[in-house]
Design an enzyme around this catalytic site. Structure first.
Site, PDB file in Angstrom:
ATOM      1  N   GLY A   2      -0.494  13.405  -4.676  1.00 18.88           N
ATOM      2  CA  GLY A   2      -1.930  13.142  -4.749  1.00 18.88           C
ATOM      3  C   GLY A   2      -2.172  11.905  -5.578  1.00 18.88           C
ATOM      4  O   GLY A   2      -1.240  11.396  -6.217  1.00 18.88           O
ATOM      5  N   ARG A  44      -6.747   0.238   7.581  1.00 14.92           N
ATOM      6  CA  ARG A  44      -5.315  -0.049   7.774  1.00 14.92           C
ATOM      7  C   ARG A  44      -4.850   0.539   9.094  1.00 14.92           C
ATOM      8  O   ARG A  44      -5.310   1.611   9.488  1.00 14.92           O
ATOM      9  CB  ARG A  44      -4.498   0.586   6.640  1.00 14.92           C
ATOM     10  CG  ARG A  44      -4.787  -0.043   5.302  1.00 14.92           C
ATOM     11  CD  ARG A  44      -4.014   0.659   4.186  1.00 14.92           C
ATOM     12  NE  ARG A  44      -4.409   0.124   2.894  1.00 14.92           N
ATOM     13  CZ  ARG A  44      -4.542   0.858   1.783  1.00 14.92           C
ATOM     14  NH1 ARG A  44      -4.302   2.142   1.792  1.00 14.92           N
ATOM     15  NH2 ARG A  44      -4.910   0.285   0.669  1.00 14.92           N
ATOM     16  N   ASP A  81       0.813  -1.224   0.000  1.00 12.07           N
ATOM     17  CA  ASP A  81       0.000   0.000   0.000  1.00 12.07           C
ATOM     18  C   ASP A  81       0.846   1.275   0.000  1.00 12.07           C
ATOM     19  O   ASP A  81       0.441   2.304   0.540  1.00 12.07           O
ATOM     20  CB  ASP A  81      -0.984   0.013   1.190  1.00 12.07           C
ATOM     21  CG  ASP A  81      -1.761  -1.284   1.269  1.00 12.07           C
ATOM     22  OD1 ASP A  81      -2.251  -1.723   0.217  1.00 12.07           O
ATOM     23  OD2 ASP A  81      -1.845  -1.866   2.361  1.00 12.07           O
ATOM     24  N   GLU A  82       2.009   1.213  -0.627  1.00  7.80           N
ATOM     25  CA  GLU A  82       2.877   2.389  -0.700  1.00  7.80           C
ATOM     26  C   GLU A  82       2.467   3.331  -1.826  1.00  7.80           C
ATOM     27  O   GLU A  82       3.001   4.434  -1.942  1.00  7.80           O
ATOM     28  CB  GLU A  82       4.347   1.962  -0.943  1.00  7.80           C
ATOM     29  CG  GLU A  82       4.976   1.126   0.158  1.00  7.80           C
ATOM     30  CD  GLU A  82       4.808  -0.366  -0.079  1.00  7.80           C
ATOM     31  OE1 GLU A  82       4.041  -0.738  -0.999  1.00  7.80           O
ATOM     32  OE2 GLU A  82       5.424  -1.158   0.653  1.00  7.80           O
ATOM     33  N   HIS A 110      -4.061  -2.486  -6.409  1.00 11.28           N
ATOM     34  CA  HIS A 110      -3.341  -1.318  -6.919  1.00 11.28           C
ATOM     35  C   HIS A 110      -4.331  -0.299  -7.483  1.00 11.28           C
ATOM     36  O   HIS A 110      -5.085  -0.603  -8.400  1.00 11.28           O
ATOM     37  CB  HIS A 110      -2.336  -1.751  -7.997  1.00 11.28           C
ATOM     38  CG  HIS A 110      -1.221  -2.585  -7.440  1.00 11.28           C
ATOM     39  ND1 HIS A 110      -0.385  -3.339  -8.215  1.00 11.28           N
ATOM     40  CD2 HIS A 110      -0.809  -2.772  -6.168  1.00 11.28           C
ATOM     41  CE1 HIS A 110       0.491  -3.950  -7.441  1.00 11.28           C
ATOM     42  NE2 HIS A 110       0.254  -3.630  -6.202  1.00 11.28           N
TER      43      HIS A 110
HETATM   44  P1  IMP Z   1      -2.099 -12.912   2.157  1.00  9.49           P
HETATM   45  O1  IMP Z   1      -1.114 -12.354   1.185  1.00  9.49           O
HETATM   46  O2  IMP Z   1      -3.531 -12.696   1.752  1.00  9.49           O
HETATM   47  O3  IMP Z   1      -1.799 -14.326   2.521  1.00  9.49           O
HETATM   48  O4  IMP Z   1      -1.947 -12.074   3.537  1.00  9.49           O
HETATM   49  C1  IMP Z   1      -0.754 -12.128   4.330  1.00  9.49           C
HETATM   50  C2  IMP Z   1      -0.462 -10.755   4.932  1.00  9.49           C
HETATM   51  O5  IMP Z   1      -0.067  -9.867   3.892  1.00  9.49           O
HETATM   52  C3  IMP Z   1      -1.676 -10.094   5.611  1.00  9.49           C
HETATM   53  O6  IMP Z   1      -1.188  -9.310   6.700  1.00  9.49           O
HETATM   54  C4  IMP Z   1      -2.214  -9.181   4.530  1.00  9.49           C
HETATM   55  O7  IMP Z   1      -2.964  -8.104   5.053  1.00  9.49           O
HETATM   56  C5  IMP Z   1      -0.912  -8.720   3.884  1.00  9.49           C
HETATM   57  N1  IMP Z   1      -1.052  -8.313   2.480  1.00  9.49           N
HETATM   58  C6  IMP Z   1      -1.119  -9.115   1.397  1.00  9.49           C
HETATM   59  N2  IMP Z   1      -1.187  -8.399   0.274  1.00  9.49           N
HETATM   60  C7  IMP Z   1      -1.148  -7.110   0.641  1.00  9.49           C
HETATM   61  C8  IMP Z   1      -1.150  -5.881  -0.091  1.00  9.49           C
HETATM   62  O8  IMP Z   1      -1.198  -5.829  -1.319  1.00  9.49           O
HETATM   63  N3  IMP Z   1      -1.090  -4.746   0.662  1.00  9.49           N
HETATM   64  C9  IMP Z   1      -1.005  -4.765   2.018  1.00  9.49           C
HETATM   65  N4  IMP Z   1      -0.989  -5.898   2.727  1.00  9.49           N
HETATM   66  C10 IMP Z   1      -1.064  -7.059   2.050  1.00  9.49           C
END
Ligand code: IMP
Length: 388
Positions: free
Chosen positions: A377, A294, A12-13, A40
């Site tokens: 932005g 978040r 989420d950057e 994304h």
């Molecule tokens: P999974 O990838 O669904 O197995 O989740 C494993 C961890 O990675 C959890 O804490 C999710 O919230 C986090 N996570 C997976 N993909 C993303 C993403 O694209 N952005 C932020 N967190 C993610």
């Protein structure tokens, strides 16, 4: 020649927006890991919001090749919906410019069920998109790849084997997945072979990461990680090109930190604090895939230094700098404390310092890397090249 773009925090950057912005300088844009867990967000010229899960964030550039690499796990239901949504809502269609690796693994209902069940025993806070179980199937060698999905005779045998693990009614799923296979067949090929040929023609490739460095299965804060490698080093493997083809690594980070799901978060703000509410509301810090709020916290230079050591980016891009203007004071974590020994230093800057670039220079100095772009932005043109 290929460049790699990765996130330096917990995902989420704002990687999607930066990929969309930089895509104009490349011929081919490829995802190399992850799957439907990624969210994304990009905006069209008409300022319409678009959230992508599998497709690279370059899809608005209709003159580019968009590629899903072998390191990905693909949920065909989500992917087909993404493609149809682009066509229906944004008039974007792919004519030979979307390529999907026949070696990428497929997420099936059994993987979604397993993800849900695993969460009951061990709370990682996954996105429940079946990511971990699909990668498990891959490494257990009973996974089904895109090449099998698009080949109905292979699919029948492999699906019945996989589904029998959970006594799922195989026939209720088979037709649905066969249809997905038929739909995706025209896009599916040996993408590694394709890229190797394009490299010989000196085409420029951008490899787009998902999820973020701290979620890397080996180097993130295990077990609170995703189930694959997210570091830049995995990019050439995840698309099947030699690592000697990688030229630049672009490291993207947000001006503060966020995390979804469980796991350590040293600079986390209390959810009752004023600063937390500002970051969450002004920054719209809700998961693009799950809608979950978040967790938010200050920029963490200790964490970023580790991400930089692991990826060695050529330059940095800082995003969401506009959100900081709602804060009267901001803090940056320089050091962690240990056993009650307070060793950290609070760095406090005011709004004016952000304007006069003091903030960026401070971060650059601390991290020993150049910040080349500042995103101000969500829209594509809200970006400043600092060296300008
Ligand atoms: P999974 O990838 O669904 O197995 O989740 C494993 C961890 O990675 C959890 O804490 C999710 O919230 C986090 N996570 C997976 N993909 C993303 C993403 O694209 N952005 C932020 N967190 C993610």
């Amino acid at each position: 020649m290929a460049d790699v773009l990765i996130g330096l925090q917990w995902g989420d950057e704002g990687k999607g927006k930066i990929t969309n912005y930089l895509a104009k300088d490349y011929d081919i844009i490829a995802r190399f890991q992850g799957g439907g867990n990624a969210g994304h967000t990009i905006y069209t010229e008409k300022q319409e919001k678009l959230v992508l899960h599998h497709l690279p964030s370059s899809v608005l550039h209709q003159d580019k090749i968009h590629l899903l690499g072998n390191g990905m796990v693909i949920d065909p239901e989500i992917l087909v919906n993404e493609i149809l949504n682009l066509k229906d809502k944004h008039n974007i269609e792919f004519f030979g410019n979307l390529l999907i690796s026949n070696k990428a693994h497929v997420t099936f209902p059994i993987h979604l069920i397993e993800d849900e069940e695993n969460e009951k025993f061990m709370k990682i806070g996954t996105t429940k998109k079946g990511i971990g179980p699909t990668y498990c199937s891959k490494y257990k060698r009973d996974g089904i790849r895109m090449g099998d999905l698009v080949n109905s005779s292979e699919l029948m045998a492999k699906m019945s084997n996989l589904m029998s693990r959970k006594i799922l009614n195989f026939y209720s799923f088979y037709d649905k997945y066969r249809n997905f296979g038929d739909y995706l067949a025209g896009f599916t090929c040996d993408t590694s072979d394709y890229l190797l040929k394009e490299i010989k023609k000196e085409k420029k490739i951008l490899l787009e990461g998902a999820n973020g460095t701290m979620l890397d299965i080996d180097h993130g804060d295990y077990p609170y990680v995703t189930s694959c490698n997210t570091l830049a080093a995995y990019a050439p493997l995840g698309v099947g090109i030699p690592l000697t083809e990688i030229k630049n690594i672009i490291g993207v980070f947000k001006a503060y930190s966020t995390r979804v799901g469980a796991g350590p978060f040293p600079t986390e703000l209390k959810q009752t604090s004023k600063e937390f509410r500002i970051l969450q509301e002004k920054g719209q810090e809700y998961g693009a895939t799950t809608g979950r709020p978040r967790r938010c916290g200050w920029l963490d230079l200790v964490q970023l230094k580790q991400a930089i050591a692991l990826n060695n980016p050529t330059y940095l891009v800082i995003t969401k700098i506009d959100i900081l203007r709602y804060l009267s004071k901001l803090k940056v974590c320089k050091q962690y404390s240990s056993f009650g020994q307070l060793q950290y230093d609070k760095f406090t800057v005011h709004g004016e310092m952000i304007n006069d670039q003091g903030f960026f220079r401070y971060i650059e100095k601390s991290l020993g890397k150049e910040i080349r772009y500042v995103s101000t932005g969500p829209l594509n043109d809200q970006i400043i090249k600092l060296t300008d």
